[in-house]
Design an enzyme around this catalytic site. Structure first.
Site, PDB file in Angstrom:
ATOM      1  N   LYS A  65       0.817  -1.227   0.000  1.00 32.63           N
ATOM      2  CA  LYS A  65       0.000   0.000   0.000  1.00 32.63           C
ATOM      3  C   LYS A  65       0.850   1.276   0.000  1.00 32.63           C
ATOM      4  O   LYS A  65       0.523   2.234  -0.693  1.00 32.63           O
ATOM      5  CB  LYS A  65      -0.987   0.019   1.166  1.00 32.63           C
ATOM      6  CG  LYS A  65      -0.347   0.100   2.531  1.00 32.63           C
ATOM      7  CD  LYS A  65      -1.388   0.188   3.643  1.00 32.63           C
ATOM      8  CE  LYS A  65      -0.703   0.253   4.995  1.00 32.63           C
ATOM      9  NZ  LYS A  65      -1.639   0.248   6.115  1.00 32.63           N
TER      10      LYS A  65
ATOM     11  N   ARG B  16      -8.643  -0.214  16.111  1.00 28.24           N
ATOM     12  CA  ARG B  16      -8.991   0.130  14.735  1.00 28.24           C
ATOM     13  C   ARG B  16     -10.029  -0.907  14.327  1.00 28.24           C
ATOM     14  O   ARG B  16     -11.108  -0.920  14.894  1.00 28.24           O
ATOM     15  CB  ARG B  16      -7.740   0.167  13.846  1.00 28.24           C
ATOM     16  CG  ARG B  16      -7.981   0.950  12.543  1.00 28.24           C
ATOM     17  CD  ARG B  16      -6.762   0.991  11.651  1.00 28.24           C
ATOM     18  NE  ARG B  16      -6.339  -0.344  11.250  1.00 28.24           N
ATOM     19  CZ  ARG B  16      -5.285  -0.599  10.472  1.00 28.24           C
ATOM     20  NH1 ARG B  16      -4.541   0.401  10.042  1.00 28.24           N
ATOM     21  NH2 ARG B  16      -4.950  -1.829  10.145  1.00 28.24           N
TER      22      ARG B  16
END
Length: 356
Positions: A39, A134
Site C-alpha cells: 500500500k 482500529r
C-alpha cells in the site's frame, strides 16, 4: 548537478530486494511467513515483482485499485485486501482479491452471495480486536461470529489476524501475542478449523520476534515499512543490517536569494490556516523548491545536505541554505519517513525512477 526530471522519487530495487530477503530469513527462522504490503508504494508493479522474485508469494494492499494494477501487470501472487471491504465494493473484492480481511457479518454475507453466484470460493481472514481499536471483532464475540460465517456458502475462513501500532499505538507485546495464540487455539479446537494464516501484526512485531523464544500460533506478519525503509514502526529505529535508504526524494532549487529571516508586514494566517512564528536570524540565504504539500508530506522529509526546511506551502518548500552553495537548477535530495513515502508514491506529480 543537473539530471533528469524533478520532482522524482528514486527507488533502489536492489536494496528493497535485499531487505525482503533478510526479513524472509529472519522471520522464517522462527516459522513465520510474510505478506508483502504494497500500500505505501501504491501497488507499484516493479516493486511487487521484486518481492515475488525474492519469495514473498502473498501481497497485501488496502486499495482494490492497487490489487487490480498488480494483477493486470501480470504479477504472480496471491492478493489480499488488507482492510475490511465496504459494501459498495464487494463485486471488485471478489474480482481482484483472493483473500480479504473482515470484521462485519453484513459484508461477509454479501461476499458469500456474490462468490457463490459466480461459483467461486473467496477466502477471508477475520480480524480480532486486541486493543489498538482500529478494526476487529471483540474476542468474546468471535466464536459466535465464526459459527455464522461457517454456515455461508462461497466463503472460507482461512485465518485470524490482529492489528497493532496502527491507530492506538498499542505494541504487539509478548502478552498480546500469547493472548492471540490462546484465542486461536480455542477457535481451532471448538470448530475443528485448521487456519492457514495467524497474522500477528505488521512491521511493529520486529522487537517481539527478536525477543521471543516461542512464537505460539503466530505464523504470519504483514510487512511494509521494514521492507521499504528498514525500520520498525514502534520506535522508528533502524533494523540492524537493513538498508534505510532504498527511497530518495529529489527536487530542485527554483530560487536562491538573500532575504530577511522574518516576514514583514501585517500578519494573518498562512496558506493552511496557521499563524506561523519565526525566529529572527538576520539576513539569510533562502532557497525555494518547486514542490510542496500537494506533492509530498514535507514534515516527513529530511535533507541529506546541511540545509534546513523552514516551512512549506502547497507547492513550495522554503529552505535556509546555510553555508551550502546551492544555486537555481541544483538538485536537493531528501530521505523520507513512512508518511512522506506514502504521499510521494501516491502523488501523480512525482516521477517514479528506478535504480539498481
Amino acid at each position: 548537478m543537473h539530471a533528469s526530471v524533478t520532482p522524482r522519487i528514486e527507488i533502489n530495487l536492489a536494496k528493497i530486494a535485499y531487505n525482503a530477503n533478510q526479513l524472509l530469513q529472519l522471520y522464517g527462522a522462527k516459522g513465520i511467513g510474510i505478506m508483502g504490503v504494497t500500500k505505501v508504494v501504491c501497488g507499484n508493479p516493479a516493486i511487487a515483482e521484486v518481492l515475488v522474485n525474492k519469495g514473498i508469494g502473498v501481497l497485501a494492499d488496502s486499495k482494490l485499485e492497487n490489487l487490480r494494477k498488480m494483477r493486470e501487470a501480470g504479477i504472480q501472487a496471491q492478493f489480499v485486501l488488507l482492510r475490511t471491504p465496504s459494501l459498495s465494493e464487494v463485486n471488485e473484492v471478489i474480482a481482484y482479491a483472493d483473500i480479504s480481511m473482515n470484521t462485519e457479518l453484513a459484508i461477509i454475507q454479501k461476499l458469500s452471495a456474490i462468490a457463490h453466484a459466480q461459483n467461486k470460493r473467496h477466502q477471508i481472514i477475520l480480524m480480532l480486536e486486541m486493543g489498538d481499536l482500529r478494526e476487529g471483532i471483540m474476542p468474546a464475540d468471535m466464536a459466535g461470529f465464526i459459527a455464522e460465517v461457517l454456515a455461508l456458502p462461497g466463503v472460507q475462513v482461512v485465518g485470524l489476524g490482529a492489528s497493532f501500532a496502527c491507530f492506538g499505538g498499542v505494541k504487539p507485546s509478548a502478552v498480546k501475542m500469547d493472548e492471540l495464540s490462546a484465542i486461536v487455539q480455542g477457535i481451532e479446537d471448538q470448530f475443528s478449523l485448521p487456519l492457514m494464516y495467524i497474522s500477528g501484526g505488521n512491521s511493529a512485531n520486529y522487537n517481539w520476534l527478536m525477543e521471543v523464544k516461542d512464537t505460539g500460533k503466530i505464523n504470519n506478519v504483514r510487512l511494509g515499512e521494514s521492507i521499504y525503509l528498514g525500520r520498525e514502526p514502534v520506535f522508528r529505529e533502524a533494523i540492524s543490517g537493513l538498508f534505510t535508504d532504498a527511497f530518495t526524494f529529489v527536487t530542485e532549487v527554483i530560487e536562491a536569494k538573500v532575504k530577511p529571516s522574518v516576514p514583514y508586514g501585517e500578519k494573518g494566517q498562512d496558506a493552511f490556516g496557521n499563524l506561523p512564528q519565526f525566529q529572527d536570524r538576520g539576513m539569510m540565504r533562502r532557497g525555494l523548491l518547486g514542490v510542496g504539500e500537494q506533492d509530498v508530506l514535507v514534515s516527513g522529509l529530511t535533507p541529506q545536505a546541511n540545509i534546513e526546511v523552514l516551512g512549506s506551502s502547497s507547492d513550495h518548500i522554503v529552505l535556509d541554505l546555510k553555508k551550502s552553495n546551492l544555486q537555481v537548477g541544483d538538485e536537493v535530495s531528501f530521505s523520507l519517513n513512512y508518511s512522506a513515502l506514502l504521499s510521494a508514491m501516491t502523488s501523480p506529480y512525482v516521477l517514479k525512477a528506478y535504480t539498481h
